[in-house]
Design a protein around this motif. Structure first.
Motif, PDB file in Angstrom:
ATOM      1  N   ARG A   1      -4.657   2.626   6.561  1.00  0.00           N
ATOM      2  CA  ARG A   1      -3.765   2.210   5.478  1.00  0.00           C
ATOM      3  C   ARG A   1      -4.019   0.795   4.993  1.00  0.00           C
ATOM      4  O   ARG A   1      -3.936   0.520   3.812  1.00  0.00           O
TER       5      ARG A   1
ATOM      6  N   GLN B   1      -3.837   6.885  -1.593  1.00  0.00           N
ATOM      7  CA  GLN B   1      -3.996   5.539  -2.148  1.00  0.00           C
ATOM      8  C   GLN B   1      -4.475   5.646  -3.589  1.00  0.00           C
ATOM      9  O   GLN B   1      -5.463   6.332  -3.858  1.00  0.00           O
TER      10      GLN B   1
ATOM     11  N   MET C   1      -8.537   0.816   3.500  1.00  0.00           N
ATOM     12  CA  MET C   1      -8.271   0.987   2.067  1.00  0.00           C
ATOM     13  C   MET C   1      -8.461  -0.326   1.307  1.00  0.00           C
ATOM     14  O   MET C   1      -8.983  -0.324   0.195  1.00  0.00           O
TER      15      MET C   1
ATOM     16  N   ASP D   1       0.820  -1.203   0.000  1.00  0.00           N
ATOM     17  CA  ASP D   1       0.000   0.000   0.000  1.00  0.00           C
ATOM     18  C   ASP D   1       0.856   1.255   0.000  1.00  0.00           C
ATOM     19  O   ASP D   1       0.358   2.346  -0.146  1.00  0.00           O
TER      20      ASP D   1
END
Length: 187
Positions: free
Chosen positions: A173, A50, A177, A14
């Motif tokens: 995170r 992201q 996501m 990520d």
């Protein structure tokens, strides 16, 4: 889907080294620095960027349509309405080590269609109530969307707030996501 508050370690995949403020080598000089690091080390804020391989209109729907929110956000998100001032309640697992009661009062603060959504999160029952602002910003990037999350309002002088920041930083995170990406893939 309820975010797992225990999920504090971001997925290394990520982390995008092309995003400003990202530590591209999480095992470098500071092994605890993983993912985006604010340039000014601002402990009051979490920042996440992201890339999502979906157009902004689709990502916007996932952020604002109650039936889609319910697929990736905490229980209660199905009561969201895209209306400034609208209030609703989210529920999660209580975390006594962070003074989190498990109940979040949410109020829609502002939005720009397909561009930005800002909400206030306040712990409904905590001894030291959290008062945070969560802002999602969408930018088209190629055929996809760069989604920015800014979670503001942590008190760096409060150890329980710093614990909450650490847990939520990892949760945003990795778990959130990933859950959002999975919901988008199913749409």
């Amino acid at each position: 889907m309820t975010p797992d508050p225990q999920d504090v370690n971001p997925d290394p995949q990520d982390v995008n080294p092309d995003v400003e403020g990202v530590n591209p080598d999480p095992q470098g000089a500071n092994p605890d620095a993983r993912g985006p690091v604010p340039a000014d080390d601002d402990l009051t804020t979490i920042r996440v960027a992201q890339f999502l391989p979906h157009p902004p209109a689709k990502v916007w729907r996932a952020l604002t349509e109650p039936e889609l929110l319910a697929q990736w956000q905490m229980p209660g998100s199905e009561n969201f309405r895209l209306e400034v001032g609208h209030r609703y309640t989210l529920t999660a697992v209580p975390r006594p080590n962070t003074n989190f009661s498990g109940t979040v009062d949410v109020r829609v603060l502002a939005y720009e269609p397909q561009r930005m959504l800002s909400v206030r999160w306040a712990d409904a029952n905590a001894r030291r109530p959290a008062d945070w602002t969560i802002t999602w910003t969408l930018e088209q990037e190629g055929r996809g969307t760069r989604l920015f999350l800014v979670h503001e309002g942590f008190d760096p002088d409060d150890p329980t707030q710093m614990m909450a920041r650490k847990i939520m930083d990892g949760g945003w995170r990795s778990h959130v996501m990933r859950s959002l990406g999975n919901a988008l893939d199913r749409m």
